[in-house]
Design an enzyme around this catalytic site. Structure first.
Site, PDB file in Angstrom:
ATOM      1  NE  ARG A   1      -3.195   0.105   3.093  1.00 25.08           N
ATOM      2  CZ  ARG A   1      -4.401   0.529   2.761  1.00 25.08           C
ATOM      3  NH1 ARG A   1      -5.154  -0.214   1.970  1.00 25.08           N
ATOM      4  NH2 ARG A   1      -4.877   1.674   3.201  1.00 25.08           N
TER       5      ARG A   1
ATOM      6  NE  ARG B   1       5.535   9.047  -4.257  1.00 22.51           N
ATOM      7  CZ  ARG B   1       4.732   9.397  -3.267  1.00 22.51           C
ATOM      8  NH1 ARG B   1       5.202  10.080  -2.232  1.00 22.51           N
ATOM      9  NH2 ARG B   1       3.460   9.067  -3.315  1.00 22.51           N
TER      10      ARG B   1
ATOM     11  NE  ARG C   1      -4.557  -5.723  15.854  1.00 20.18           N
ATOM     12  CZ  ARG C   1      -4.025  -5.989  17.035  1.00 20.18           C
ATOM     13  NH1 ARG C   1      -4.369  -7.079  17.710  1.00 20.18           N
ATOM     14  NH2 ARG C   1      -3.141  -5.157  17.562  1.00 20.18           N
TER      15      ARG C   1
ATOM     16  NE  ARG D   1      -3.799   5.796  12.122  1.00 17.61           N
ATOM     17  CZ  ARG D   1      -4.211   5.447  10.928  1.00 17.61           C
ATOM     18  NH1 ARG D   1      -3.491   5.686   9.859  1.00 17.61           N
ATOM     19  NH2 ARG D   1      -5.369   4.851  10.766  1.00 17.61           N
TER      20      ARG D   1
ATOM     21  CD  GLU E   1      -5.719   4.934  14.605  1.00 22.07           C
ATOM     22  OE1 GLU E   1      -5.795   6.133  14.224  1.00 22.07           O
ATOM     23  OE2 GLU E   1      -5.669   3.984  13.824  1.00 22.07           O
TER      24      GLU E   1
ATOM     25  CE1 TYR F   1      -6.340  -1.394   5.337  1.00 17.25           C
ATOM     26  CE2 TYR F   1      -4.457  -2.841   5.168  1.00 17.25           C
ATOM     27  CZ  TYR F   1      -4.992  -1.637   5.523  1.00 17.25           C
ATOM     28  OH  TYR F   1      -4.165  -0.680   6.076  1.00 17.25           O
TER      29      TYR F   1
ATOM     30  CG  ASP G   1      -7.679   2.154   0.519  1.00 14.05           C
ATOM     31  OD1 ASP G   1      -7.611   1.986   1.753  1.00 14.05           O
ATOM     32  OD2 ASP G   1      -6.684   2.180  -0.221  1.00 14.05           O
TER      33      ASP G   1
HETATM   34  N1  UDP Z   1       2.991   0.912   8.419  1.00 17.45           N
HETATM   35  C1  UDP Z   1       4.103   0.929   9.247  1.00 17.45           C
HETATM   36  N2  UDP Z   1       4.560   2.128   9.705  1.00 17.45           N
HETATM   37  C2  UDP Z   1       3.966   3.293   9.403  1.00 17.45           C
HETATM   38  C3  UDP Z   1       2.831   3.288   8.558  1.00 17.45           C
HETATM   39  C4  UDP Z   1       2.364   2.086   8.086  1.00 17.45           C
HETATM   40  O1  UDP Z   1       4.646  -0.115   9.578  1.00 17.45           O
HETATM   41  O2  UDP Z   1       4.426   4.343   9.888  1.00 17.45           O
HETATM   42  C5  UDP Z   1       2.500  -0.393   7.934  1.00 17.45           C
HETATM   43  C6  UDP Z   1       1.442  -0.971   8.868  1.00 17.45           C
HETATM   44  O3  UDP Z   1       1.584  -2.378   8.908  1.00 17.45           O
HETATM   45  C7  UDP Z   1       0.151  -0.568   8.179  1.00 17.45           C
HETATM   46  C8  UDP Z   1       0.542  -0.699   6.711  1.00 17.45           C
HETATM   47  O4  UDP Z   1       1.906  -0.260   6.657  1.00 17.45           O
HETATM   48  O5  UDP Z   1      -0.900  -1.429   8.514  1.00 17.45           O
HETATM   49  C9  UDP Z   1      -0.301   0.086   5.756  1.00 17.45           C
HETATM   50  O6  UDP Z   1      -0.283   1.447   6.117  1.00 17.45           O
HETATM   51  P1  UDP Z   1      -1.492   2.430   5.839  1.00 17.45           P
HETATM   52  O7  UDP Z   1      -1.041   3.802   6.154  1.00 17.45           O
HETATM   53  O8  UDP Z   1      -2.014   2.140   4.485  1.00 17.45           O
HETATM   54  O9  UDP Z   1      -2.528   1.930   6.957  1.00 17.45           O
HETATM   55  P2  UDP Z   1      -4.008   2.471   7.349  1.00 17.45           P
HETATM   56  O10 UDP Z   1      -4.018   3.966   7.187  1.00 17.45           O
HETATM   57  O11 UDP Z   1      -4.959   1.742   6.450  1.00 17.45           O
HETATM   58  O12 UDP Z   1      -4.121   2.044   8.773  1.00 17.45           O
END
Ligand code: UDP
Length: 377
Positions: free
Chosen positions: A175, A179, A251, A281, A302, A350, A352
Site C-alpha cells: 500500500r 520514492r 483488529r 498514531r 489511536e 482491507y 479503501d
Molecule cells: N505501516 C508501518 N509504519 C507506518 C505506517 C504504516 O509499519 O508508519 C505499515 C502498517 O503495517 C500498516 C501498513 O503499513 O498497517 C499500511 O499502512 P497504511 O497507512 O495504508 O494503513 P491504514 O491507514 O490503512 O491504517
C-alpha cells in the site's frame, strides 16, 4: 417468479448507500437499516461540540482514487476540498517524513544523496536474495532493507496487527510507495480530497431519495428477511451466519481524545513507529479541514487491539486461520439465496473507500440487471 419490489440493505456505509441509491434510481424501493445512530459506518464524521472541528470518529479517512467514475460519483454528492495527505513518523527520537522518500533516506542515513545515488544505496541495503516476497517482512527487507524496516515498519506493524510482520501478507506493505524524490504525498492517486462537510453528509446526500427509507438504530433480525425480496448485507460476513463456523479475526481501534488550543502537533497524522509507545498514531483533526479556522484543537491517540464480540471491527486480519475460515463462509454465502454480500465487512477484505464505491457501483449494476432478467443471485 415474483418480481423484485422490496429490497433491504443492511448497513449505511459507502457500500450500502451507493447500492441503495443506484437501485432507487433504477426504480427499486429500498429500505436501509443501520444498527448505529449515524450513517457512514467507520467513515462517520461529526462536529465536535467543544471545538466545532469536524472529527473522523473512527480514525483518519483521506479520499484518494484513480477511478474516474468513482471521483465523479463522490463529487456529485459532496464538495471535495483539495487535500494532500502528508504523514510524519517518529522513530528513534526523530521526526521523519512518510512514505519513505528522499528526505527520509537522507535524514535517516545522514546523507545528501541525489535520487539516483539514493536508489543505488537502497539497492545495496535490500536483501536481493528474496526473489518473490510473500510476507510483509520479506517485502520490506527486499525493497528498503533491514535498517529502514526496523525503524519504520517492524514495531508499528506489530502494534497495528498484533503479530509479527513475517505472519502478514506483503500486500499490506505494498500500500505504501517508496520514492526517490522529495514528494511526500502519502498517495499516488490522481484524485485526492477531503469532503468540505464531512463524509457523513455525503452519505446523507446519497441516501436522499424519494424511494429510499432509512432506519438508524435498527439491527437486522433474521425474520426481517421474509418481508423482502432481496437483502444486501454489508455487515460482517460471519455475523450474517450467526458466527456458526467461528469468528473471523479483526483488529479494532480505541481512540483516546485530548484537547488543547492552537496547533498541537503541526500535522493531521503523526505515526509512532517505536514500541516505546503503545499507540500507533495521533491524529489532530483540525488539519483535515485547513480551510476552516479553530482556536481549540482535538486530537485522537489511536490504539489497535484484537476485536472482541462487542467491539467494532476495523481491519480484517486475514491470517492463515482466518483465510481457511473465510473460505468456508464464502461457501455458505454462495449457497445462500436472496442475499448479496458487499463491502469491507461483507467480503472480509482491507478495502479503501474508493474501491468500496467502485465495487458498490458494479454490484448495483449487476443486481439491477439480474432483477430485470429474474436471474437473482
Ligand atoms: N505501516 C508501518 N509504519 C507506518 C505506517 C504504516 O509499519 O508508519 C505499515 C502498517 O503495517 C500498516 C501498513 O503499513 O498497517 C499500511 O499502512 P497504511 O497507512 O495504508 O494503513 P491504514 O491507514 O490503512 O491504517
Amino acid at each position: 417468479m415474483t418480481p423484485i419490489n422490496k429490497i433491504l440493505i443492511v448497513g449505511a456505509g459507502f457500500s450500502g448507500a451507493v447500492i441503495a441509491r443506484e437501485l432507487a434510481d433504477a426504480g427499486y424501493a429500498v429500505t436501509v437499516i443501520d444498527s448505529r445512530d449515524h450513517v457512514a459506518g467507520n467513515c462517520h464524521t461529526y462536529r465536535d461540540d467543544k471545538t466545532d472541528i469536524m472529527v473522523h470518529k473512527y480514525g483518519p479517512h483521506i479520499f484518494h482514487t484513480d477511478n474516474e467514475r468513482v471521483w465523479q460519483y463522490i463529487t456529485r454528492f459532496g464538495e471535495m476540498m483539495p487535500y494532500i495527505n502528508r504523514v510524519k513518523a517518529v522513530s528513534g527520537g526523530q521526526v521523519y517524513s512518510l512514505p519513505i522518500n528522499l528526505h527520509t533516506i537522507n535524514q535517516f542515513f545522514g546523507k545528501t544523496f541525489t535520487p539516483s545515488a539514493a536508489q543505488s544505496f537502497i539497492e545495496e541495503q535490500a536483501d536481493t536474495s528474496i526473489d518473490q516476497p510473500k510476507t510483509f517482512e520479506e517485502q520490506a527487507l527486499r525493497f528498503v532493507g533491514k535498517d529502514l524496516y526496523q525503524a519504520f515498519f517492524k514495531d508499528y506493524t506489530i502494534k497495528q496487527w498484533g503479530t509479527e510482520p513475517s505472519n502478514l501478507p506483503a500486500s499490506i506493505l505494498k500500500r505504501l510507495p517508496v520514492r526517490f524524490s522529495y514528494d511526500d504525498n502519502y498517495f499516488n492517486h490522481k484524485y485526492q480530497g477531503m469532503p468540505k462537510f464531512g463524509y457523513s453528509q455525503i452519505i446523507v446526500n446519497i441516501l436522499e431519495h424519494p424511494i429510499i427509507t432509512l432506519h438508524l438504530n435498527s439491527s437486522f433480525i433474521k425474520s426481517m428477511q421474509t418481508d423482502y425480496d432481496h437483502v444486501i448485507w454489508s455487515g460482517p460476513l460471519d455475523a450474517y451466519f450467526d458466527h456458526s463456523l467461528g469468528r473471523l479475526g479483526y483488529r479494532t481501534l480505541d481512540f483516546k481524545p485530548f484537547y488543547g488550543t492552537g496547533d498541537m502537533q503541526g500535522n493531521a497524522v503523526i505515526n509512532y513507529c517505536d514500541n516505546s509507545e503503545a499507540f500507533t498514531r495521533v491524529t489532530e483533526h483540525k488539519h483535515f479541514s485547513p480551510w476552516e479556522s479553530h482556536k481549540k484543537s482535538i486530537c485522537y491517540t489511536e490504539y489497535s487491539r484484537n476485536c472482541n464480540a462487542e467491539d467494532i471491527p476495523y481491519y480484517p486480519i486475514r491470517l492463515v486461520d482466518d483465510k481457511a475460515l473465510l473460505e468456508r463462509y464464502v461457501d455458505l454465502a454462495h449457497k445462500s439465496n436472496g442475499v448479496t454480500f458487499v463491502g469491507r465487512l461483507g467480503t472480509y477484505r482491507y478495502l479503501d473507500m474508493d474501491v468500496t464505491i467502485k465495487e458498490a457501483l458494479e454490484t448495483a449494476d449487476a443486481l439491477a440487471e439480474a432483477f430485470v432478467s429474474q436471474q437473482i443471485p
